[in-house]
Enzyme design. Structure first.
Site, PDB file in Angstrom:
ATOM      1  CG  HIS A   1      41.422  26.481  10.131  1.00 61.38           C
ATOM      2  ND1 HIS A   1      42.045  25.375  10.476  1.00 61.38           N
ATOM      3  CD2 HIS A   1      42.071  27.447  10.890  1.00 61.38           C
ATOM      4  CE1 HIS A   1      43.145  25.747  11.549  1.00 61.38           C
ATOM      5  NE2 HIS A   1      43.042  26.959  11.715  1.00 61.38           N
TER       6      HIS A   1
ATOM      7  CG  ASP B   1      35.599  24.762  11.483  1.00 67.86           C
ATOM      8  OD1 ASP B   1      35.406  25.083  12.748  1.00 67.86           O
ATOM      9  OD2 ASP B   1      36.477  24.628  10.936  1.00 67.86           O
TER      10      ASP B   1
ATOM     11  CB  CYS C   1      45.751  27.455   9.522  1.00 66.60           C
ATOM     12  SG  CYS C   1      46.946  27.357  10.671  1.00 66.60           S
TER      13      CYS C   1
HETATM   14  N1  7TS Z   1      38.274  26.041  12.295  1.00 70.24           N
HETATM   15  C1  7TS Z   1      38.660  27.477  12.395  1.00 70.24           C
HETATM   16  C2  7TS Z   1      37.478  28.348  11.541  1.00 70.24           C
HETATM   17  C3  7TS Z   1      39.700  27.995  12.905  1.00 70.24           C
HETATM   18  O1  7TS Z   1      39.603  29.142  13.119  1.00 70.24           O
HETATM   19  C4  7TS Z   1      40.396  27.044  13.871  1.00 70.24           C
HETATM   20  C5  7TS Z   1      41.604  27.687  14.522  1.00 70.24           C
HETATM   21  C6  7TS Z   1      40.079  25.823  13.748  1.00 70.24           C
HETATM   22  C7  7TS Z   1      39.158  25.039  12.880  1.00 70.24           C
HETATM   23  C8  7TS Z   1      41.139  24.853  14.652  1.00 70.24           C
HETATM   24  O2  7TS Z   1      40.966  24.958  15.802  1.00 70.24           O
HETATM   25  P1  7TS Z   1      41.715  24.179  16.806  1.00 70.24           P
HETATM   26  O3  7TS Z   1      41.263  24.664  18.234  1.00 70.24           O
HETATM   27  O4  7TS Z   1      41.536  22.747  16.745  1.00 70.24           O
HETATM   28  O5  7TS Z   1      43.255  24.546  16.570  1.00 70.24           O
HETATM   29  N2  7TS Z   1      42.103  28.931  14.082  1.00 70.24           N
HETATM   30  C9  7TS Z   1      43.047  29.605  14.472  1.00 70.24           C
HETATM   31  C10 7TS Z   1      43.376  30.945  13.929  1.00 70.24           C
HETATM   32  O6  7TS Z   1      42.570  31.821  13.151  1.00 70.24           O
HETATM   33  N3  7TS Z   1      44.600  31.378  14.442  1.00 70.24           N
HETATM   34  O7  7TS Z   1      44.905  30.499  15.255  1.00 70.24           O
HETATM   35  C11 7TS Z   1      43.974  29.336  15.329  1.00 70.24           C
END
Ligand code: 7TS
Length: 426
Positions: A143, A220, A384
Site C-alpha cells: 500500500h 504492515d 493506493c
Molecule cells: N496498509 C494497508 C495494507 C492498507 O490496506 C491500508 C488502507 C493502509 C496501510 C493505510 O491504513 P490507514 O488506516 O492508515 O489509512 N487501505 C485502504 C484500502 O484498501 N482502501 O481504503 C483504504
C-alpha cells in the site's frame, strides 16, 4: 508496595472469559446496526471492508458511554473522571497487548492508524539509523503508506529502496528476496496481507530470513488483524502496525507495536505534553514507554472503542469467523468465474477475502457506480497500490472485500449487479 493512589485506580477483576457460541452469521449481522440499512431502495450489500469495516453496537455503545459518563483528559488529573478516563484508556492498551500477544503494554503505542505508525518508524528509527547508501527492502504489493514514508526518507538520506517482486498470481518471489540483502540493508518493511490481492504473505519466514542477515522487520498488518489472529511474538517482528477502523473500531485510532528494545532506544516522534519527564530551557528529558511516543492529548474515545472492538472479537468465535470467511471467498471465486470477461487479480494459494477484478474494458468507476444502484458497495480505483496496477498493466480495478458478516446473498447481489453492468455496456 501499593500507595493510596494505586488503591484508587485499582481495576475490578476482568470477568472470566466465557466460551464463544459457534459462529452464526445471522446472529453476528444483528450486532451491526448499519447492515439493516437500505441504499437506493435496496438492502445494503457492504463489500468495502478493506477500506473500513462496519462497527458493532458494542463499539458504538462504548463511545457513547465514554462521552456520556467518563469524558476527561488522561494522565493529568487527580479528579474522579480523569482517573476513570485514564483507567479506561490504559485498559484499552492492555487489551491490545493481549490481543496481539505483545510482551508488555509498554510496547503498544496509540497512533492515528497504520499510516501514522509507519511514518513514526520512518521518522524516528529511520532518520536515526538509515543513512546514505543504506537500503530498505519492501515489496511490489505494498500500500502507498508502506512506500511513500520510506521513499521520502530515502530522498532525504540518499538511501535506496529494494523491491521484492511478485508473480502474476500475486505471490512474493522469496528466492529474489534472499538475493536483495547487502551489508547496507537496514530494514525490511512488508505488507502482511495485500489490500488488493488478498495474498497472505509468509511473514514468519520473511522475518526469519531478515534476522539471519541481522535486519529488523516491520509488518504492515492493516489488512491482517480483521481476518486472522496475529501473534507478534510468534512472528518475531520488531514492529507491527494496524488501524482500528479496519477491525471494527473507530477511525482515527491505530497501533504501532514495537519491541521494547527498539522503542527504548528510538528518539521521540513528536514533542509536547505527556511525553516528557522534565522540561527546562537548557535540558529536556523524555518520559518512559509508551508515553515517550504519545505527545499531546491522545484519541481517548478511539482507544476505548478499539478496546471494545477487541472485546467484541473475543466474544465471538473468531476462528469460526475466519473459517466462514474462507468458505465465502471460495464461493465468491466460483461464482465470479461465471461472469464473462471478468479477470481476477490475485489468485495466491494463501489468500483472504479480497476480490479485485477487471470486467472487459469497462472502467471500474462505471462498474462501482452501477453496482451502487443495486445497493452494492465496492471500491474502484488503484487502491493506493499503483505498483500493483502497473504489474497488471491496468490503471484501476474493482474490489469487493469481505468481512465475516457478509453472506452468499451479498455475493449473489454482486454477481447480478455485474451482469447488469455487462448488459448496459453491451
Ligand atoms: N496498509 C494497508 C495494507 C492498507 O490496506 C491500508 C488502507 C493502509 C496501510 C493505510 O491504513 P490507514 O488506516 O492508515 O489509512 N487501505 C485502504 C484500502 O484498501 N482502501 O481504503 C483504504
Amino acid at each position: 508496595m501499593s500507595s493510596p493512589l494505586d488503591i484508587l485506580t485499582l481495576q475490578p477483576p476482568e470477568p472470566a472469559a466465557r466460551p464463544a457460541p459457534p459462529f452464526d452469521v445471522r446472529r453476528i449481522r444483528a450486532d451491526f446496526p448499519i447492515l439493516g440499512q437500505q441504499v437506493q431502495g435496496q438492502p445494503l450489500v457492504y463489500l468495502d471492508n478493506g477500506a473500513t469495516a462496519q462497527k458493532p453496537r458494542a463499539v458504538i455503545d462504548a463511545l457513547s458511554h465514554y462521552y456520556t459518563d467518563q469524558n476527561a483528559n488522561v494522565h493529568r488529573g487527580v479528579h474522579h473522571l480523569s482517573q476513570i478516563a485514564t483507567d479506561a484508556y490504559e485498559a484499552a492498551r492492555r487489551k491490545v497487548a493481549t490481543f496481539i500477544n505483545a510482551a508488555s503494554d509498554r510496547e503498544i503505542i496509540f497512533v492515528r492508524g497504520t499510516t501514522e505508525g509507519i511514518n513514526l518508524i520512518a521518522q524516528t528509527f529511520g532518520r536515526e539509523q538509515i543513512g546514505e547508501g543504506d537500503e530498505i527492502i519492501i515489496t511490489e504489493m505494498e500500500h502507498h503508506s508502506n512506500i511513500v514514508p520510506w521513499w521520502m526518507l530515502c530522498r532525504e538520506k540518499g538511501a535506496k529502496l529494494r523491491v521484492i517482486p511478485m508473480n502474476d498470481r500475486g505471490e512474493l518471489c522469496l528466492d529474489t528476496y534472499q538475493t536483495l540483502f547487502t551489508s547496507r540493508t537496514k530494514l525490511v518493511s512488508i505488507i502482511h496481507i495485500s489490500n488488493v490481492l488478498g495474498t497472505v504473505n509468509p511473514v514468519r519466514e520473511i522475518v526469519q530470513i531478515a534476522h539471519a542477515h541481522g535486519v529488523p522487520v516491520h509488518i504492515d498488518g492493516a489488512q491482517a488483524v480483521p481476518h486472522q489472529r496475529v501473534d507478534v511474538r510468534a512472528l518475531g517482528c520488531e514492529f507491527y502496525t494496524f488501524s482500528g477502523h479496519k477491525m471494527f473500531a473507530p477511525t482515527g485510532i491505530g497501533v504501532l507495536y514495537g519491541s521494547e528494545t527498539y522503542l527504548d532506544t528510538m528518539p521521540p516522534y513528536q514533542g509536547g505534553g505527556s511525553m516528557i519527564q522534565s522540561v527546562d530551557f537548557d535540558n529536556i528529558t523524555y518520559g518512559n514507554l509508551p508515553n515517550k511516543f504519545e505527545a499531546g492529548t491522545p484519541n481517548i474515545a478511539g482507544s476505548i472503542g478499539l478496546g471494545a472492538a477487541i472485546d467484541y472479537l473475543n466474544s465471538i468465535d473468531f476462528d469460526g469467523a475466519a473459517k466462514y470467511e474462507a468458505n465465502l471467498l471460495e464461493y465468491a471465486h466460483d461464482v465470479l468465474r461465471g461472469v464473462p470477461d471478468l479477470k481476477m487479480l490475485g489468485t495466491a494459494e494463501c489468500k483472504v477475502g479480497v476480490l479485485s477484478f477487471t470486467l472487459s474494458d469497462i472502467h471500474p468507476h462505471d462498474v462501482g457506480t452501477i453496482l451502487d444502484q443495486a445497493g452494492v458497495a465496492v471500491r474502484a480505483g488503484h487502491h493506493c497500490a499503483q505498483p500493483v496496477m502497473k504489474h497488471y498493466d491496468i490503471p484501476a480495478a474493482t474490489r469487493a472485500s469481505l468481512s465475516f458478516y457478509n453472506t452468499r446473498e451479498d455475493i449473489d447481489a454482486l454477481v447480478s449487479g455485474l451482469h447488469t453492468v455487462r448488459k448496459i455496456f453491451g
